[in-house]
Design a protein around this motif. Sequence first.
Motif, PDB file in Angstrom:
ATOM      1  N   VAL A  89       4.512  11.129   0.018  1.00  0.00           N
ATOM      2  CA  VAL A  89       5.334  10.359  -0.625  1.00  0.00           C
ATOM      3  C   VAL A  89       5.340   9.041  -0.868  1.00  0.00           C
ATOM      4  O   VAL A  89       5.171   8.352  -2.090  1.00  0.00           O
ATOM      5  N   GLY A  90       4.718   8.286   0.175  1.00  0.00           N
ATOM      6  CA  GLY A  90       4.546   6.920  -0.092  1.00  0.00           C
ATOM      7  C   GLY A  90       3.195   6.479  -0.855  1.00  0.00           C
ATOM      8  O   GLY A  90       3.022   5.824  -1.629  1.00  0.00           O
ATOM      9  N   VAL A  91       2.021   7.402  -0.437  1.00  0.00           N
ATOM     10  CA  VAL A  91       0.803   7.350  -1.423  1.00  0.00           C
ATOM     11  C   VAL A  91       1.209   7.410  -2.936  1.00  0.00           C
ATOM     12  O   VAL A  91       0.858   6.828  -3.919  1.00  0.00           O
ATOM     13  N   ILE A  92       1.926   8.708  -3.097  1.00  0.00           N
ATOM     14  CA  ILE A  92       2.307   8.968  -4.560  1.00  0.00           C
ATOM     15  C   ILE A  92       3.275   7.970  -5.196  1.00  0.00           C
ATOM     16  O   ILE A  92       2.999   7.572  -6.286  1.00  0.00           O
ATOM     17  N   ALA A  93       4.202   7.103  -4.490  1.00  0.00           N
ATOM     18  CA  ALA A  93       4.898   6.233  -5.036  1.00  0.00           C
ATOM     19  C   ALA A  93       4.073   4.858  -5.309  1.00  0.00           C
ATOM     20  O   ALA A  93       4.305   4.449  -6.546  1.00  0.00           O
ATOM     21  N   TYR A  94       3.201   4.744  -4.513  1.00  0.00           N
ATOM     22  CA  TYR A  94       2.308   3.539  -4.640  1.00  0.00           C
ATOM     23  C   TYR A  94       1.441   3.942  -6.177  1.00  0.00           C
ATOM     24  O   TYR A  94       1.339   2.962  -7.007  1.00  0.00           O
ATOM     25  N   LEU A  95       0.826   4.901  -6.000  1.00  0.00           N
ATOM     26  CA  LEU A  95       0.003   5.138  -7.413  1.00  0.00           C
ATOM     27  C   LEU A  95       0.659   5.323  -8.574  1.00  0.00           C
ATOM     28  O   LEU A  95       0.248   4.889  -9.550  1.00  0.00           O
ATOM     29  N   THR A  96       1.941   5.885  -8.448  1.00  0.00           N
ATOM     30  CA  THR A  96       2.696   6.142  -9.898  1.00  0.00           C
ATOM     31  C   THR A  96       3.409   4.680 -10.104  1.00  0.00           C
ATOM     32  O   THR A  96       3.585   4.562 -11.429  1.00  0.00           O
ATOM     33  N   ALA A  97       3.646   4.026  -8.987  1.00  0.00           N
ATOM     34  CA  ALA A  97       4.270   2.555  -9.531  1.00  0.00           C
ATOM     35  C   ALA A  97       3.117   1.718 -10.305  1.00  0.00           C
ATOM     36  O   ALA A  97       3.353   1.226 -11.337  1.00  0.00           O
ATOM     37  N   LYS A  98       1.935   1.968  -9.795  1.00  0.00           N
ATOM     38  CA  LYS A  98       0.871   1.158 -10.363  1.00  0.00           C
ATOM     39  C   LYS A  98       0.487   1.788 -11.920  1.00  0.00           C
ATOM     40  O   LYS A  98       0.484   0.969 -12.898  1.00  0.00           O
ATOM     41  N   SER A 109       0.944  -4.785 -20.033  1.00  0.00           N
ATOM     42  CA  SER A 109       0.497  -4.978 -21.501  1.00  0.00           C
ATOM     43  C   SER A 109       1.398  -5.659 -22.307  1.00  0.00           C
ATOM     44  O   SER A 109       1.035  -6.582 -23.169  1.00  0.00           O
ATOM     45  N   TYR A 110       2.793  -5.531 -22.287  1.00  0.00           N
ATOM     46  CA  TYR A 110       3.553  -6.216 -23.140  1.00  0.00           C
ATOM     47  C   TYR A 110       3.839  -7.674 -22.612  1.00  0.00           C
ATOM     48  O   TYR A 110       4.028  -8.588 -23.261  1.00  0.00           O
ATOM     49  N   LEU A 111       3.785  -7.791 -21.306  1.00  0.00           N
ATOM     50  CA  LEU A 111       3.772  -8.889 -20.580  1.00  0.00           C
ATOM     51  C   LEU A 111       2.892  -9.828 -21.069  1.00  0.00           C
ATOM     52  O   LEU A 111       2.935 -11.149 -21.416  1.00  0.00           O
ATOM     53  N   ARG A 112       1.597  -9.341 -21.360  1.00  0.00           N
ATOM     54  CA  ARG A 112       0.327 -10.211 -21.922  1.00  0.00           C
ATOM     55  C   ARG A 112       0.564 -10.562 -23.381  1.00  0.00           C
ATOM     56  O   ARG A 112       0.267 -11.666 -23.870  1.00  0.00           O
ATOM     57  N   LYS A 113       1.201  -9.500 -24.005  1.00  0.00           N
ATOM     58  CA  LYS A 113       1.487  -9.668 -25.464  1.00  0.00           C
ATOM     59  C   LYS A 113       2.463 -11.124 -25.638  1.00  0.00           C
ATOM     60  O   LYS A 113       2.170 -12.032 -26.605  1.00  0.00           O
ATOM     61  N   TYR A 114       3.539 -10.981 -24.889  1.00  0.00           N
ATOM     62  CA  TYR A 114       4.504 -11.969 -24.855  1.00  0.00           C
ATOM     63  C   TYR A 114       4.007 -13.300 -24.298  1.00  0.00           C
ATOM     64  O   TYR A 114       4.471 -14.416 -24.544  1.00  0.00           O
ATOM     65  N   GLU A 171      -7.170  -3.067 -23.265  1.00  0.00           N
ATOM     66  CA  GLU A 171      -7.448  -3.521 -21.824  1.00  0.00           C
ATOM     67  C   GLU A 171      -6.340  -2.929 -20.936  1.00  0.00           C
ATOM     68  O   GLU A 171      -4.977  -2.832 -21.295  1.00  0.00           O
ATOM     69  N   ILE A 172      -6.594  -2.828 -19.561  1.00  0.00           N
ATOM     70  CA  ILE A 172      -5.793  -2.470 -18.833  1.00  0.00           C
ATOM     71  C   ILE A 172      -5.602  -3.412 -17.691  1.00  0.00           C
ATOM     72  O   ILE A 172      -6.468  -4.075 -17.127  1.00  0.00           O
ATOM     73  N   TYR A 173      -4.422  -3.790 -17.449  1.00  0.00           N
ATOM     74  CA  TYR A 173      -3.906  -4.594 -16.642  1.00  0.00           C
ATOM     75  C   TYR A 173      -2.999  -3.826 -15.278  1.00  0.00           C
ATOM     76  O   TYR A 173      -1.925  -3.782 -15.454  1.00  0.00           O
ATOM     77  N   TRP A 174      -3.624  -4.092 -14.196  1.00  0.00           N
ATOM     78  CA  TRP A 174      -3.190  -3.279 -13.282  1.00  0.00           C
ATOM     79  C   TRP A 174      -1.958  -4.181 -12.509  1.00  0.00           C
ATOM     80  O   TRP A 174      -0.970  -3.690 -11.921  1.00  0.00           O
ATOM     81  N   SER A 175      -1.965  -5.476 -12.674  1.00  0.00           N
ATOM     82  CA  SER A 175      -0.917  -6.496 -11.982  1.00  0.00           C
ATOM     83  C   SER A 175      -1.086  -7.691 -13.137  1.00  0.00           C
ATOM     84  O   SER A 175      -2.089  -7.736 -14.037  1.00  0.00           O
ATOM     85  N   LYS A 176      -0.073  -8.775 -12.798  1.00  0.00           N
ATOM     86  CA  LYS A 176      -0.050  -9.885 -13.504  1.00  0.00           C
ATOM     87  C   LYS A 176      -1.305 -10.813 -13.263  1.00  0.00           C
ATOM     88  O   LYS A 176      -2.029 -11.431 -14.139  1.00  0.00           O
TER      89      LYS A 176
END
Length: 105
Positions: free
Chosen positions: A66-75, A83-88, A2-7
């Motif tokens: 740069v702002g758009v690239i920063a947002y996308l790469t941060a996501k 993924s690890y957050l969900r596991k724990y 599963e892909i989780y984009w945010s908490k």
Amino acid sequence: MEIYWSKKDIPEWSEMSEPERQAAIQAITRKVWRHWQVYLPFAIQISMFWAFFIWGPRFEYNILVVGVIAYLTAKIAGLPFHSYLRKYLIEYRSSMQNIREIENL
């Protein structure tokens, strides 16, 4: 996987109250950051930004790009973290449930 984009996308997260969320984050954040898979995307992101600023093209909308690239790469960089957050989080909730059962005995 599963892909989780945010908490907020994590199913177990939405079932918890705000005090439970805060306690869970304090308990499991260190465990999440112990995995190299979490650090790697952030390291790549930072190196890409430096490379773009040093060797990238100069044009009028440089900051916007740069702002758009920063947002996308941060996501994208956050995917292993979530993924690890969900596991724990699953482990944390089951351990808390076991503690409550023991206290009720």
